[in-house]
Design a protein around this motif. Structure first.
Motif, PDB file in Angstrom:
ATOM      1  N   GLY A  84       0.792  -1.232   0.000  1.00 13.90           N
ATOM      2  CA  GLY A  84       0.000   0.000   0.000  1.00 13.90           C
ATOM      3  C   GLY A  84       0.821   1.277   0.000  1.00 13.90           C
ATOM      4  O   GLY A  84       0.368   2.305  -0.511  1.00 13.90           O
ATOM      5  N   GLY A  88       0.029   4.566  -2.165  1.00 13.08           N
ATOM      6  CA  GLY A  88      -0.329   5.836  -1.545  1.00 13.08           C
ATOM      7  C   GLY A  88       0.491   6.983  -2.091  1.00 13.08           C
ATOM      8  O   GLY A  88      -0.026   8.083  -2.324  1.00 13.08           O
ATOM      9  N   LEU A 134      -6.842  -6.110   4.925  1.00 11.02           N
ATOM     10  CA  LEU A 134      -7.380  -4.851   4.431  1.00 11.02           C
ATOM     11  C   LEU A 134      -6.930  -3.680   5.290  1.00 11.02           C
ATOM     12  O   LEU A 134      -6.548  -2.615   4.771  1.00 11.02           O
ATOM     13  CB  LEU A 134      -8.912  -4.920   4.395  1.00 11.02           C
ATOM     14  CG  LEU A 134      -9.637  -3.664   3.887  1.00 11.02           C
ATOM     15  CD1 LEU A 134      -9.221  -3.356   2.457  1.00 11.02           C
ATOM     16  CD2 LEU A 134     -11.156  -3.854   3.984  1.00 11.02           C
ATOM     17  N   ILE A 135      -6.945  -3.872   6.608  1.00 13.19           N
ATOM     18  CA  ILE A 135      -6.489  -2.812   7.515  1.00 13.19           C
ATOM     19  C   ILE A 135      -5.015  -2.504   7.281  1.00 13.19           C
ATOM     20  O   ILE A 135      -4.590  -1.337   7.251  1.00 13.19           O
ATOM     21  CB  ILE A 135      -6.724  -3.230   8.981  1.00 13.19           C
ATOM     22  CG1 ILE A 135      -8.224  -3.317   9.296  1.00 13.19           C
ATOM     23  CG2 ILE A 135      -6.032  -2.263   9.937  1.00 13.19           C
ATOM     24  CD1 ILE A 135      -8.967  -2.006   9.185  1.00 13.19           C
ATOM     25  N   VAL A 138      -4.763  -0.509   3.990  1.00  9.23           N
ATOM     26  CA  VAL A 138      -5.238   0.869   4.154  1.00  9.23           C
ATOM     27  C   VAL A 138      -4.215   1.701   4.935  1.00  9.23           C
ATOM     28  O   VAL A 138      -3.964   2.858   4.620  1.00  9.23           O
ATOM     29  CB  VAL A 138      -6.614   0.893   4.843  1.00  9.23           C
ATOM     30  CG1 VAL A 138      -7.011   2.311   5.230  1.00  9.23           C
ATOM     31  CG2 VAL A 138      -7.677   0.287   3.930  1.00  9.23           C
ATOM     32  N   VAL A 141      -1.414   2.595   2.519  1.00  9.98           N
ATOM     33  CA  VAL A 141      -1.830   3.666   1.610  1.00  9.98           C
ATOM     34  C   VAL A 141      -1.856   4.996   2.348  1.00  9.98           C
ATOM     35  O   VAL A 141      -1.380   6.016   1.843  1.00  9.98           O
ATOM     36  CB  VAL A 141      -3.216   3.353   0.997  1.00  9.98           C
ATOM     37  CG1 VAL A 141      -3.726   4.550   0.194  1.00  9.98           C
ATOM     38  CG2 VAL A 141      -3.141   2.127   0.109  1.00  9.98           C
ATOM     39  N   GLY A 142      -2.405   4.989   3.566  1.00  6.24           N
ATOM     40  CA  GLY A 142      -2.443   6.215   4.365  1.00  6.24           C
ATOM     41  C   GLY A 142      -1.067   6.729   4.696  1.00  6.24           C
ATOM     42  O   GLY A 142      -0.835   7.939   4.718  1.00  6.24           O
ATOM     43  N   SER A 149       0.468   6.068   8.665  1.00  9.85           N
ATOM     44  CA  SER A 149       0.415   4.616   8.486  1.00  9.85           C
ATOM     45  C   SER A 149      -0.098   3.881   9.713  1.00  9.85           C
ATOM     46  O   SER A 149      -0.755   2.846   9.603  1.00  9.85           O
ATOM     47  CB  SER A 149       1.802   4.086   8.117  1.00  9.85           C
ATOM     48  OG  SER A 149       2.738   4.412   9.128  1.00  9.85           O
ATOM     49  N   ILE A 152      -4.894   3.760  11.424  1.00  7.85           N
ATOM     50  CA  ILE A 152      -5.971   2.776  11.248  1.00  7.85           C
ATOM     51  C   ILE A 152      -5.616   1.441  11.902  1.00  7.85           C
ATOM     52  O   ILE A 152      -6.454   0.847  12.602  1.00  7.85           O
ATOM     53  CB  ILE A 152      -6.305   2.595   9.757  1.00  7.85           C
ATOM     54  CG1 ILE A 152      -6.708   3.946   9.133  1.00  7.85           C
ATOM     55  CG2 ILE A 152      -7.414   1.568   9.570  1.00  7.85           C
ATOM     56  CD1 ILE A 152      -7.898   4.597   9.783  1.00  7.85           C
TER      57      ILE A 152
END
Length: 247
Positions: A84, A88, A134-135, A138, A141-142, A149, A152
């Motif tokens: 990710g 990002g 998935l977490i 995400v 990406v964040g 990072s 989440i």
């Protein structure tokens, strides 16, 4: 380098090192405000990422047994997170990073207020490998798009009624690898000039030393106390991001 610059660098290193030793995340939230007072933004982010990764080595050693006992669980978060990060970074050209950070800030504040002051903490016990991945993705990406990072994953892990060592055995190496990637990308782009190297000479020793105080405190927290700390840290991160974006 002036005495005032050294003072702010040392204060940032102490604040960031303590929270890294205590929780394994949140270094940027506590250190970046000090660094931005005396460094340009690119250098400040590079210093935070490097210092967080280096101080995180001590936290990895503390939970090494829990890491090796739960490697498949860690990889469910870590591999998607690594994927990710570059995505990002690529998305930076097509999204508004400020809007993304504000949205994440709102989620963190709502989550921290809702769960942080309840008598009973949430207890989400069943295995969720797909959601874990998935977490992790995400979060990556964040991190690449908005330098958040750990936000989440910290929210998600604070829902799990795992022993504190198992929670940290995911969060610490996850942040270590992703922040190491960030520091590497910044180094590739020439962020570590003479000013940055001088700043590292101040921040790394201070951060490493004060992280031991955080680790000392972590060892004395109960499992429930550590989960509540993570939830309240999510609230603090949300408020910190919001203040940074609105100032």
């Amino acid at each position: 380098m002036t005495a005032q610059t050294i003072l702010f660098l040392a204060l940032g290193a102490a604040a960031g090192g303590f929270i890294n030793g205590l929780a394994g995340t949140g270094t940027a939230l506590f250190a970046l405000g000090f660094y931005l007072l005396v460094l340009d933004p690119l250098t400040a982010v590079a210093i935070v990422a490097t210092m967080s990764a280096l101080t995180g080595l001590q936290g990895l050693w503390v939970v090494r047994q829990a890491i090796f006992a739960n490697i498949p669980r860690l990889l469910r978060f870590l591999v998607p997170g690594v994927i990710g990060v570059p995505l990002g970074v690529m998305l930076l050209a097509s999204i508004d990073a400020r809007t993304l950070r504000l949205a994440i800030s709102g989620m963190l504040i709502f989550y921290g207020v809702y769960f942080g002051f309840r008598a009973a903490l949430p207890a989400f016990e069943r295995r969720t490998p797909v959601w874990d991945g998935l977490i992790g993705f995400v979060g990556g990406v964040g991190g690449g798009a908005a330098s958040v990072s750990g936000a989440i994953p910290a929210m998600w892990l604070s829902l799990r009624p795992w022993p504190k060592g198992e929670v940290r055995a995911v969060l610490q190496p996850y942040n270590f690898v992703l922040l190491g990637m960030t520091a590497g990308l910044l180094a590739w782009n020439g962020a570590f000039d003479a000013q940055a190297l001088t700043a590292l000479a101040v921040t790394v020793p201070a951060g490493l030393a004060v992280a031991q105080v955080g680790i000392f405190t972590f060892r004395r927290l109960s499992d429930t106390g550590f989960r509540r700390l993570l939830i309240l840290l999510c609230l603090a991160m949300g408020i910190g991001i919001l203040v940074q974006e609105l100032l």
